[in-house]
Design an enzyme around this catalytic site. Sequence first.
Site, PDB file in Angstrom:
ATOM      1  N   ASP A  12      -5.373  -2.684  18.162  1.00 31.72           N
ATOM      2  CA  ASP A  12      -4.836  -2.518  16.816  1.00 31.72           C
ATOM      3  C   ASP A  12      -4.791  -0.999  16.583  1.00 31.72           C
ATOM      4  OD1 ASP A  12      -4.249  -2.939  14.022  1.00 31.72           O
ATOM      5  OD2 ASP A  12      -6.357  -2.515  13.613  1.00 31.72           O
ATOM      6  N   ASP A  14      -4.331   0.893  12.970  1.00 33.45           N
ATOM      7  CA  ASP A  14      -4.966   1.357  11.732  1.00 33.45           C
ATOM      8  C   ASP A  14      -6.420   0.889  11.666  1.00 33.45           C
ATOM      9  OD1 ASP A  14      -2.583   2.540  10.660  1.00 33.45           O
ATOM     10  OD2 ASP A  14      -1.870   0.541  10.138  1.00 33.45           O
ATOM     11  N   GLY A  49      -4.435  -5.403   8.270  1.00 35.93           N
ATOM     12  CA  GLY A  49      -3.675  -6.187   9.242  1.00 35.93           C
ATOM     13  C   GLY A  49      -2.525  -6.967   8.615  1.00 35.93           C
ATOM     14  N   ARG A  52       3.330  -4.961   4.851  1.00 37.82           N
ATOM     15  CA  ARG A  52       3.524  -4.245   3.577  1.00 37.82           C
ATOM     16  C   ARG A  52       3.868  -5.207   2.435  1.00 37.82           C
ATOM     17  NH1 ARG A  52       7.829   0.372   4.129  1.00 37.82           N
ATOM     18  NH2 ARG A  52       6.594   0.690   6.014  1.00 37.82           N
ATOM     19  N   SER A 121       2.316  -2.252  11.469  1.00 33.79           N
ATOM     20  CA  SER A 121       2.801  -1.117  10.673  1.00 33.79           C
ATOM     21  C   SER A 121       4.129  -0.576  11.189  1.00 33.79           C
ATOM     22  CB  SER A 121       1.778   0.004  10.662  1.00 33.79           C
ATOM     23  OG  SER A 121       2.349   1.157  10.075  1.00 33.79           O
ATOM     24  N   ASN A 123       5.050   2.215  10.471  1.00 33.41           N
ATOM     25  CA  ASN A 123       4.783   3.642  10.664  1.00 33.41           C
ATOM     26  C   ASN A 123       4.013   3.910  11.957  1.00 33.41           C
ATOM     27  OD1 ASN A 123       5.737   4.919   8.071  1.00 33.41           O
ATOM     28  ND2 ASN A 123       4.352   3.379   7.231  1.00 33.41           N
ATOM     29  N   ASP A 175     -10.165  -4.162  13.846  1.00 27.43           N
ATOM     30  CA  ASP A 175     -11.146  -3.878  12.790  1.00 27.43           C
ATOM     31  C   ASP A 175     -10.990  -4.811  11.594  1.00 27.43           C
ATOM     32  OD1 ASP A 175      -8.678  -2.734  11.937  1.00 27.43           O
ATOM     33  OD2 ASP A 175      -9.794  -1.614  10.424  1.00 27.43           O
TER      34      ASP A 175
HETATM   35  C1  BG6 Z   1      -1.406  -2.669   9.211  1.00 21.43           C
HETATM   36  C2  BG6 Z   1      -2.410  -2.256   8.166  1.00 21.43           C
HETATM   37  O1  BG6 Z   1      -1.719  -2.065  10.419  1.00 21.43           O
HETATM   38  O2  BG6 Z   1      -0.096  -2.290   8.832  1.00 21.43           O
HETATM   39  C3  BG6 Z   1      -2.002  -2.781   6.799  1.00 21.43           C
HETATM   40  O3  BG6 Z   1      -3.689  -2.754   8.518  1.00 21.43           O
HETATM   41  C4  BG6 Z   1      -0.569  -2.364   6.477  1.00 21.43           C
HETATM   42  O4  BG6 Z   1      -2.894  -2.278   5.841  1.00 21.43           O
HETATM   43  C5  BG6 Z   1       0.348  -2.843   7.593  1.00 21.43           C
HETATM   44  O5  BG6 Z   1      -0.150  -2.935   5.248  1.00 21.43           O
HETATM   45  C6  BG6 Z   1       1.811  -2.458   7.370  1.00 21.43           C
HETATM   46  O6  BG6 Z   1       1.948  -1.079   7.432  1.00 21.43           O
HETATM   47  P1  BG6 Z   1       3.257  -0.284   7.019  1.00 21.43           P
HETATM   48  O7  BG6 Z   1       2.983   1.111   7.537  1.00 21.43           O
HETATM   49  O8  BG6 Z   1       4.407  -0.926   7.706  1.00 21.43           O
HETATM   50  O9  BG6 Z   1       3.359  -0.348   5.547  1.00 21.43           O
HETATM   51 MG    MG Z   2      -6.652  -2.408  11.582  1.00 26.49          MG
END
Ligand code: BG6
Ligand code: MG
Length: 222
Positions: A12, A14, A49, A52, A121, A123, A175
């Site tokens: 993972d 984040d 996890g 968004r 994510s 990002n 996590d």
């Molecule tokens: C996960 C995070 O990795 O990504 C979440 O644990 C987050 O908290 C999710 O909402 C989506 O991320 P993003 O960057 O696409 O908004």
């Molecule tokens: Mg995580």
Amino acid sequence: MENKRIEAVVFDLDGVITDTAHFHYLAWKQLAQELDIVIDEAFNERLKGVSRMDSLELILQEGNRQNDFNQAEKEEMAAKKNAHYCEFLKELTPDDVLPGIPELIAAIQEEGIPIGLASVSKNAGTVLKALRLEEAFDYCADAAKIRKSKPDPEIFLTACGGLGADPSRSIGIEDAQAGIEAIKGSGMFAVGVGESLTKTDYKVAATAELNWEKMKAVYNRY
Ligand code: BG6
Ligand code: MG
């Protein structure tokens, strides 16, 4: 004892590779405040996890405002949260890789075991670039193509598939409780980072304790 074959290790991002879980929390908190909704770190555990848009739904439910907005307004709010989050990401440097992670990645690479990323994510690419870790991953499951958030196993199965690995011979590291459920749902061996996690096959309190030899020893007995 003979070593059991390990076909892949999937991380993972984040909260495991770097502490962006905290940035997500701060960004959501900022948005929630604008909506007069109070969230704390305990509530935030439920967002880890989770994608968004699903996270936004949980926050609106928490403030009992789930019926107050249409889809376009929700997308605008999610974009606002993401803008807050991206501001935090500007501060991210290779020094922000969590303790123990570079050593763990190096040990896995030394054995020629493929490494994957399972982050929902959008990002993730930006984060890996800021940490200068793009080269470390042989395959990153594309969050934009994943249809279901963790705890669904889809993202871990996709990562194993991309690495040509059998999930039942692979290790996932997480996590978030939703992430552990996703790993177990995919049939992988689940490594948890965080005292409060349940259903893990091996658990440490913090990434600094992620020792490859110890992890393999537990995996061998599993
Ligand atoms: C996960 C995070 O990795 O990504 C979440 O644990 C987050 O908290 C999710 O909402 C989506 O991320 P993003 O960057 O696409 O908004
Ligand atoms: Mg995580």
